[in-house]
Enzyme design. Structure first.
Site, PDB file in Angstrom:
ATOM      1  N   ASP A   8     -36.015   3.208 -38.224  1.00 24.65           N
ATOM      2  CA  ASP A   8     -36.780   4.318 -37.643  1.00 24.65           C
ATOM      3  C   ASP A   8     -35.863   5.129 -36.720  1.00 24.65           C
ATOM      4  O   ASP A   8     -34.646   4.898 -36.659  1.00 24.65           O
ATOM      5  CB  ASP A   8     -38.077   3.824 -36.989  1.00 24.65           C
ATOM      6  N   CYS A  65     -35.460  -1.377 -36.262  1.00 23.01           N
ATOM      7  CA  CYS A  65     -36.256  -0.464 -35.424  1.00 23.01           C
ATOM      8  C   CYS A  65     -35.908  -0.780 -33.974  1.00 23.01           C
ATOM      9  O   CYS A  65     -34.840  -1.334 -33.714  1.00 23.01           O
ATOM     10  CB  CYS A  65     -37.750  -0.571 -35.743  1.00 23.01           C
ATOM     11  N   THR A  67     -37.263  -2.932 -31.776  1.00 26.14           N
ATOM     12  CA  THR A  67     -37.249  -4.374 -31.541  1.00 26.14           C
ATOM     13  C   THR A  67     -36.919  -5.172 -32.792  1.00 26.14           C
ATOM     14  O   THR A  67     -36.642  -6.371 -32.704  1.00 26.14           O
ATOM     15  CB  THR A  67     -38.646  -4.849 -31.078  1.00 26.14           C
ATOM     16  N   HIS A  98     -31.744 -22.123 -45.105  1.00 24.03           N
ATOM     17  CA  HIS A  98     -32.962 -22.936 -45.247  1.00 24.03           C
ATOM     18  C   HIS A  98     -34.158 -22.159 -45.802  1.00 24.03           C
ATOM     19  O   HIS A  98     -34.977 -22.726 -46.506  1.00 24.03           O
ATOM     20  CB  HIS A  98     -33.357 -23.530 -43.889  1.00 24.03           C
ATOM     21  N   HIS A 133     -35.136 -27.749 -49.225  1.00 25.86           N
ATOM     22  CA  HIS A 133     -35.719 -26.486 -48.737  1.00 25.86           C
ATOM     23  C   HIS A 133     -36.512 -25.772 -49.817  1.00 25.86           C
ATOM     24  O   HIS A 133     -37.394 -24.972 -49.509  1.00 25.86           O
ATOM     25  CB  HIS A 133     -34.613 -25.576 -48.201  1.00 25.86           C
TER      26      HIS A 133
HETATM   27  C1  RB5 Z   1     -40.627   2.953 -31.601  1.00 24.91           C
HETATM   28  O1  RB5 Z   1     -40.803   3.490 -30.344  1.00 24.91           O
HETATM   29  C2  RB5 Z   1     -40.790   1.441 -31.562  1.00 24.91           C
HETATM   30  O2  RB5 Z   1     -42.116   1.098 -31.348  1.00 24.91           O
HETATM   31  C3  RB5 Z   1     -40.288   0.846 -32.850  1.00 24.91           C
HETATM   32  O3  RB5 Z   1     -38.961   1.188 -33.031  1.00 24.91           O
HETATM   33  C4  RB5 Z   1     -40.306  -0.667 -32.952  1.00 24.91           C
HETATM   34  O4  RB5 Z   1     -39.726  -1.267 -31.856  1.00 24.91           O
HETATM   35  C5  RB5 Z   1     -41.593  -1.274 -33.318  1.00 24.91           C
HETATM   36  O5  RB5 Z   1     -41.717  -2.489 -33.543  1.00 24.91           O
END
Ligand code: RB5
Length: 146
Positions: A8, A65, A67, A98, A133
């Site tokens: 993203d 993204c 996180t 695994h 596994h």
């Molecule tokens: C975008 O602001 C953020 O929410 C996205 O990149 C991500 O971290 C969502 O899980």
């Protein structure tokens, strides 16, 4: 070997670093974007990576993204995807050995570029062990069919 990559808006620069890194390792990259810093929605990009892997268009997928979590949830909704969201290399390595993961995600706002490269290296440089596994991975597939 082909790798599908998508991200993203929060991970445009990180994607470029990782793209160059995996290309230098000899992989061909299919880049599903985004290549714009304009705000967009991660589910679409996670789904693109997941579908590319499951269809066989790509061997593996990497999705990034902020996180790594949202795009990982999205990729994991595609039947046949086994996703790992990693912030360190140990889990990335074990997820290949695994769990036979086929999509890796991480957060551009969580890890730096050098850590991300180490995560990617451990994930790509290790192979599935099968054996005991396989019974468990088969059980993961069973869940998709219930
Ligand atoms: C975008 O602001 C953020 O929410 C996205 O990149 C991500 O971290 C969502 O899980």
């Amino acid at each position: 070997m082909k790798i599908a990559i998508a991200n993203d808006h929060s991970a445009v620069e990180m994607k470029q670093v990782i793209r160059e890194h995996v290309e230098a390792k000899g992989y061909e990259v299919i880049d599903f974007g985004t290549n714009s810093g304009e705000s967009c929605d991660y589910p679409l990009y996670g789904e693109k990576v997941g579908r590319a892997v499951v269809s066989g268009e790509a061997d593996y997928g990497i999705a990034i993204c902020g996180t790594g979590i949202g795009i990982g949830i999205a990729a994991g909704k595609v039947k046949g995807v086994r996703v790992c969201t990693c912030s360190e290399p140990y889990s990335a390595r074990l997820s290949r050995m695994h769990n036979n993961t086929n999509v890796l995600t991480f957060g551009a706002r969580v890890v730096g570029t050098e850590m991300a490269k180490m995560i990617v290296d451990e994930w790509l440089d290790n192979t599935y062990e099968g054996g005991r596994h396989e019974r468990r991975v088969a059980q993961l597939r069973d869940i998709e069919n219930r």
